[in-house]
Design an enzyme around this catalytic site. Structure first.
Site, PDB file in Angstrom:
ATOM      1  N   ASP A  56      42.503  38.123  31.696  1.00 13.68           N
ATOM      2  CA  ASP A  56      42.800  38.598  33.006  1.00 13.68           C
ATOM      3  C   ASP A  56      43.300  39.946  32.035  1.00 13.68           C
ATOM      4  OD1 ASP A  56      43.339  37.862  35.177  1.00 13.68           O
ATOM      5  OD2 ASP A  56      45.632  38.124  34.482  1.00 13.68           O
TER       6      ASP A  56
ATOM      7  N   ARG B 298      36.023  35.516  36.399  1.00 10.01           N
ATOM      8  CA  ARG B 298      36.572  35.591  37.599  1.00 10.01           C
ATOM      9  C   ARG B 298      36.243  36.724  37.998  1.00 10.01           C
ATOM     10  NH1 ARG B 298      42.655  35.954  36.786  1.00 10.01           N
ATOM     11  NH2 ARG B 298      42.158  33.973  36.836  1.00 10.01           N
TER      12      ARG B 298
END
Length: 293
Positions: free
Chosen positions: A123, A171
């Protein structure tokens, strides 16, 4: 200004104590944060949805906390089916203490995940961690080429990041933090998102399109067709509890639809950032509270 205020509140321990103490808040949180990760994963899997599970927590201040995060992920992996993904924040693995420490902890999670046919995605967090994030990601890919990374479109260097990531799993999201010189206007962030998406769809990697915006979903579908990607060549990602009908619709059309499932006690910063992303999120949250009053 509302976004800035909510992001500031996300870092306030006093606000966290006040909000977390309300039983009304807890009822709403359950909609967006899984109480039981295993049960949530099972339910979503039965509906034909993939998952990326996040053990909530960040910015640890000691090695014992970082090791606790690794232990939590190793336990989590035993609950996940093949084809699942885990999302990992490097600051929860000790990045603020040592980049090497975070790498070692992330590598341990990657090894355990590979043994269960589960992928790992790193992330993105605060802007001052981004260079370290990509350094750790590049190092991990030497042994674990399928480890993914998040690129945030609100950062002006996001396009350059996408171009340099080559054949990686990426992502792409709008971003839920602040940074000097970052895009702040919705239109500017959306344009950056589309520029990045064009690069990823035309590239050799695996795009993971993380958005709830109907227009951006349509653009992604169009670019996939133009670039010759079949539904297995990319995926959509949405948050647990957000637009479940759209998640089901995309899955029914044959797309890979992955749901980001957060769980754990440290839900407060996560929820506040979600509210900061779009004003309508805050309005919905307040309506949910009032409806339970």
């Amino acid at each position: 200004m509302l976004r800035q205020a909510l992001l500031a509140v996300s870092k306030s321990r006093r606000a966290e104590r006040l909000i977390a103490a309300s039983p009304l808040t807890r009822d709403v949180v359950r909609r967006y944060v899984a109480d039981d990760a295993g049960a949530a994963v099972d339910e979503l899997s039965r509906k034909g949805l993939r998952v990326s599970v996040d053990h909530l927590g960040e910015e640890v201040t000691g090695r014992a906390q970082a090791e606790g995060t690794v232990t939590a992920y190793l336990s989590l992996l035993r609950l996940l089916p093949a084809g699942a993904d885990v999302s990992v924040k490097l600051t929860a693995l000790g990045l603020r203490l040592s980049e090497e420490l975070a790498f070692d902890h992330a590598a341990a999670i990657c090894r355990a995940a590979a043994a269960r046919d589960v992928t790992v995605t790193l992330d993105a967090e605060e802007h001052d961690t981004i260079a370290m994030l990509h350094a750790v990601h590049a190092a991990l890919r030497k042994e674990h080429p399928d480890v993914g990374v998040v690129v945030q479109a609100y950062l002006p260097d996001s396009l350059d990041r996408c171009e340099r990531l080559g054949d990686a799993r990426v992502r792409l999201c709008k971003g839920a933090y602040t940074a000097p010189g970052a895009y702040t206007a919705t239109a500017d962030i959306d344009r950056s998102f589309v520029r990045c998406l064009k690069v990823l769809m035309a590239g050799a990697g695996y795009p993971m399109v993380a958005t709830h915006d109907p227009r951006l979903v349509r653009i992604a579908s169009t670019l996939a067709v133009l670039d010759g990607r079949d539904p297995a060549g990319f995926e959509y990602q949405m948050l647990y509890g957000v637009r479940p009908d759209e998640q089901a619709r995309l899955a029914a059309l044959g797309f890979t639809m992955r749901v980001y499932v957060p769980y754990g006690a440290d839900w407060y910063p996560y929820l506040m950032r979600r509210l900061a992303e779009r004003p309508r999120n805050l309005a919905f949250f307040l309506r949910s509270l009032l409806s339970r009053g």
